[in-house]
Design a protein around this motif. Structure first.
Motif: not given
Lengths: 397, 348, 282
Positions: C103-107, C112-116, C155-157, C211-223
């Motif tokens: 259930l947690i993985a499903l999203p 991502e933009s649909v969820r946001l 949103g990022m969290i 590391l995953l979260t940090f790097v992904l967030c550094l590149g995050a734009n949509a939120e």
């Protein structure tokens, strides 16, 4: 809540997100890339026989009903890809994809100023296509500037959808008549600070801010004009309640009372919602402004034939066919994007639209809107203005 | 051994189990176990796998809470006290050493938890290393660089470092090869004598229990079957299970005053339904109860020889005699007998 | 350890060439572009550092600061949320764990933009799901954080929690139960067990998640775009503007190189401490 669900369901791609500027340096660079990429990756593509007719287009033209009708009428297969923006698609043609595509439709300045000089599109046989213009509104009568090359020798495409694109208000808060009179000064009014949003179609935003600063967007700017642009730009961006690339979000923000108006916007962003009964949304084209006395901007979509080295035999047929009433009707309603088409001057097509549909696109004011607008053109000093714009965005927050 | 046990029982009770039970769902792992453990005793709890002995030691250490019953430490009820607040330490079957730490850090763990300053911790850790016969150089070594025997000693030192009143051992030697196990058994016994701490040791090997313990408790299906000194367990098993658990024994049922397996009258003073006769008591020649047996197997055990016998009625017996017993070739028949005073009588 | 003439290098060659083309190649081109004069489209030898000077002087530190801050806050908050979740999932959920994980993985499989967009509907004032339900059920009127930096953070969290949770779940599963019991037995309270045993043993998973979260967030734009209403400009948005609407590839490239350098400066020291063997050998 019904309204919101409906609004959400119509989130659609944006055919107007079109960074508009030209640069000879970029052209040279892209030509270099194109030569390399074509040589490396597409040697056999050009020779491919009996490929489907290939469209690089906006999603109104990807409407399955339209494509099915084409297939059943002509027996020709068709495939498509939807634009991300005008320049990305033009870049793809430059990079060698002229061998892939048969049809491209972008906003009016691109064909005349960039694609034709770069040899990316073919001219159309005038004896076959000039008569189509005779069927259209007076403004499109030949010689129509945006359909022709600069020397007026070559016909570069067929105009189809066109509309103004300026701003949108909540007509329960601001009466349309007032908004049309006030024009861009609404955004200068301190009462509306924090009460408006910005749809970040950034090249359009630059043109709108010019209008708000009392500067003609399509003329060379003086330093004094640039200074006025800069002041207006920082103020407008600072005072915006939200900035987004998603117009559905702005429509929702109007419904929720977060904002009362937003730019850039027009029937393109409101028609589908209005058709579903969200009549608060009202597209405004100012009655006057600094562009030769006009304050509105009018885009015209031009359908062109890609200069494919292996021309598809049905490419010209398609260009002609989509102007027929049956096809044009589907284009006007394509995939939920209700927009006027140039062929609506023909009663046979016009009569197919219901009163509700015409009300949704505010058809009663359409001619007035077009009359109050200058046509979408290249913005001189765009680079300078855009740098100011993006710096203002960065300083927000 | 009997003397040691007597000495232990003179001491006050340190840990008292009263009706301790543990159920997992519908299955009872431990049923109404009651034992009083005197201070300084080396008690071994023996049982086959599934007998509930590991559950029992986890109850004692506080890693499980009993379904019913009480546990008292020096008369104080500690049934509900969690493991980290009990003055006991458990040496795990897996040892459960902290692989991400050095030997020294492992040993110092309990002291660090109590907030003992680093220099005092180190001094004590080095003492403990000496106690378990490891040199000071092990202090800085990662635990992962230690051999199996060294890891045993580190685990032992770590348990001692919490200065526990009672040490529990959950089969810590089960995964070690035979020779090292023998060495460590002796060392553990010596450690017990030197430190005077109370040890409660869990094993499935009665042999291990015999070597080290003051008393042995035998567990079967969660029930405490018998508790006593090794000598008592050896000489007076409570039932056939205890008797057979000690090793190979001969069990003769009594029916209508006779041993039907060998067709011999049972002694008139038969004190139970079964006679237990140890292999070393069933010897060649004529004794109180003598019969003819055929040798079916001869196994050399070094200084002793084990003979597998079959009685005329076909029942199997085992005899262990000194020397190589060359006369007792497989297939030959001989008279074997045992004396009635060597019989241990059981009813079950 | 391959002998001379062994086929090892030949087998490795395709991968090496692939990595060179797909990884080193683009970085080289981006770096080269970053040294070209602004708004040009040719790779020449007329190197200049003007783009880097502009990157520092033209206010790009601010978007970079927002991105770093957002990445740091998101990493910390997702770690704090994911840690107890991972412990509970691993230890108590039993056979429900796989269902809960699914259930947690499903999203993740939903755009991502649909969820946001769903989040933005949730957060909307008055008519929004949260505000509307509170109003309907309890008559409570609340405002909205939509179109603020806080909304972008939420949103990022929300988006990045699975990227923290799953590595952490792997990390937590590396903790043998008997080590925790041993620590308890040796007098450690819950907090000490976590600090001394659980955290160090789960560290590889925690570090990968961070590391995953940090790097992904550094590149995050949509939120920031969808929920934050561009209340702030994150560095990704600034770079996109440079490449797209500004058509200033060299400047965009310089900013990209800057972000890569800053990311590497933060990530590489952590990565060098990561013991991948612990994750793979057990």
């Amino acid at each position: 809540m019904n309204k919101e669900r409906m609004l959400r369901s119509m989130a659609a791609r944006n055919p107007l997100s079109t960074p508009m500027q030209h640069s000879t340096a970029r052209r040279r660079f892209l030509q270099g890339v194109a030569a390399g990429v074509t040589a490396a990756s597409l040697p056999s593509m050009a020779a491919a026989q009996s490929r489907p007719l290939s469209l690089l287009t906006w999603d109104a033209y990807a409407d399955p009903n339209l494509l099915d009708m084409w297939r059943s009428t002509t027996g020709e297969d068709v495939r498509y890809e939807i634009h991300i923006s005008d320049p990305t698609s033009v870049n793809r043609l430059r990079a060698g994809e002229t061998a892939v595509w048969d049809f491209i439709n972008v906003n009016n300045p691109w064909a005349r100023n960039i694609m034709w000089p770069a040899g990316l599109i073919r001219d159309l046989p005038r004896d076959r296509f000039d008569p189509l213009y005779a069927e259209m509104k007076e403004k499109f009568q030949m010689p129509y500037r945006w359909a022709l090359s600069e020397d007026e020798e070559h016909l570069l495409g067929v105009v189809q959808r066109y509309e103004t694109f300026d701003f949108v208000v909540n007509q329960d808060v601001i009466s349309p008549a007032l908004a049309q009179d006030e024009g861009w000064d609404l955004f200068n009014n301190p009462d509306f600070a924090g009460r408006y949003g910005i749809l970040a179609y950034e090249d359009w935003n630059v043109m709108d801010i010019c209008m708000g600063a009392g500067v003609h967007p399509f003329r060379e700017k003086t330093d004094e004009e640039v200074a006025r642009f800069e002041e207006t730009c920082y103020r407008w961006i600072e005072n915006a309640a939200l900035v987004t690339t998603d117009f559905v979000q702005l429509n929702l923000a109007i419904l929720n009372g977060e904002i009362d108006l937003y730019f850039t916007g027009g029937t393109y962003t409101t028609a589908a919602a209005r058709l579903e009964g969200v009549t608060e949304l009202y597209a405004i084209t100012p009655n006057s402004g600094p562009a030769d006395g006009k304050g509105g901007i009018n885009w015209i979509e031009l359908n062109s034939a890609v200069n494919n080295p292996d021309p598809h035999p049905a490419a010209l047929d398609w260009l002609e066919w989509i102007t027929t009433p049956d096809a044009a009707e589907l284009v006007a309603r394509g995939n939920g994007n209700l927009q006027p088409v140039s062929q609506m001057s023909q009663p046979e097509l016009f009569n197919r639209f219901s009163a509700e549909e015409l009300a949704a696109i505010q058809w009663d004011e359409f001619d007035q809107r077009i009359a109050n607008a200058v046509e979408f053109d290249i913005v001189p000093d765009y680079d300078r203005l855009y740098d100011i714009y993006s710096a203002a965005m960065r300083s927000r927050g | 051994m009997t003397a040691e046990a007597a000495r232990a029982t003179d001491r006050p009770v340190i840990l008292s189990l009263a009706g301790l039970s543990k159920k997992f769902g519908d299955t009872s792992a431990v049923k109404q176990v009651s034992i009083d453990i005197p201070e300084g005793e080396f008690l071994t709890i023996v049982g086959p796998s599934g007998s509930g002995k590991s559950t029992l030691v986890r109850l004692l250490a506080g890693l499980e809470t009993p379904t019913s019953g009480t546990l008292k430490l020096r008369g104080k009820d500690i049934t509900a006290v969690p493991a980290n607040r009990r003055p006991t330490a458990l040496v795990f079957q897996s040892l459960a050493l902290f692989d991400h730490r050095t030997v020294g850090q492992n040993i110092e763990f309990a002291m660090k938890m109590k907030g003992v300053p680093a220099d005092k911790r180190k001094a004590r850790a080095l003492e403990l290393l000496a106690l378990v016969r490891l040199s000071d150089s092990y202090y800085e070594r990662p635990v992962t660089h230690c051999s199996g025997g060294e890891r045993q000693r580190v685990a032992l030192a770590r348990a001692f470092a919490s200065d526990p009143e009672i040490l529990f051992f959950d089969e810590p030697l089960s995964a070690i090869d035979y020779r090292l196990r023998k060495t460590l058994e002796v060392e553990l016994k010596e450690l017990h004598q030197r430190t005077g701490r109370t040890f409660v040791y869990i094993t499935h090997s009665l042999e291990e229990a015999m070597i080290m313990s003051d008393r042995i408790a035998i567990l079967k299906d969660g029930d405490l079957i018998q508790i006593g000194t090794p000598a008592e367990i050896y000489r007076q098993p409570r039932d056939r299970f205890v008797a057979s658990f000690m090793g190979e024994v001969n069990i003769l049922g009594v029916e209508d005053g006779t041993f039907p397996d060998i067709g011999h009258p049972a002694p008139g003073d038969a004190a139970g339904a079964y006679a237990i006769v140890r292999p070393e008591d069933l010897l060649p020649g004529s004794r109180d109860v003598t019969a003819e047996y055929a040798v079916t197997q001869r196994l050399m055990l070094g200084s002793r020889t084990q003979l597998h016998l079959a009685s005329p009625s076909g029942a199997s017996f085992v005899s262990e005699i000194a020397g190589e017993a060359e006369a007792f070739e497989v297939g030959t028949s001989h008279a074997f007998g045992f004396d009635t005073d060597r019989i241990a009588w059981v009813d079950r | 350890m391959t002998r001379a003439g062994s086929p090892g290098p030949w087998f490795a060659a395709p991968v090496a060439i692939f990595m060179l083309l797909c990884f080193a190649g683009p970085i080289l081109i981006v770096t080269w572009f970053s040294l070209m004069p602004g708004r040009t489209f040719e790779l020449t030898t007329a190197f200049t550092l003007e783009n880097y000077v502009a990157a520092i002087s033209d206010g790009y530190a601010r978007p970079m600061m927002w991105s770093l801050l957002g990445a740091a806050i998101t990493t910390i908050v997702t770690a704090l949320l994911a840690w107890p979740s991972a412990i509970i999932l691993h230890r108590y959920a039993g056979r429900w764990a796989s269902l809960v994980s699914a259930l947690i993985a499903l999203p993740i499989f939903i755009s991502e933009s649909v969820r946001l967009f769903g989040m933005s509907v949730f957060m909307m004032p008055r008519g929004g799901i949260l505000a509307g339900s509170l109003n309907a059920a309890f008559g409570i009127e609340i405002g909205s954080i939509l179109n603020t930096w806080n909304a972008a953070l939420v949103g990022m969290i929300y988006i990045h929690l699975p990227f923290m949770l799953f590595p952490l779940l792997l990390g937590v599963s590396l903790i043998p139960a008997d080590r925790i019991e041993a620590a308890r037995d040796l007098g450690a309270n819950r907090w000490q067990v976590m600090r001394e045993v659980e955290l160090p043993l789960a560290a590889p998973g925690l570090m990968i998640g961070a590391l995953l979260t940090f790097v992904l967030c550094l590149g995050a734009n949509a939120e920031a775009a969808i929920l934050g209403g561009r209340a702030v400009t994150v560095i990704t948005a600034a770079i996109e503007q440079r490449f797209n609407y500004a058509q200033d590839w060299p400047m965009g490239a310089a900013l990209t190189v800057g972000v890569i350098a800053i990311t590497a400066a933060i990530v590489l020291p952590v990565l060098s401490r990561l013991d991948l063997n612990r994750l793979t050998k057990r």
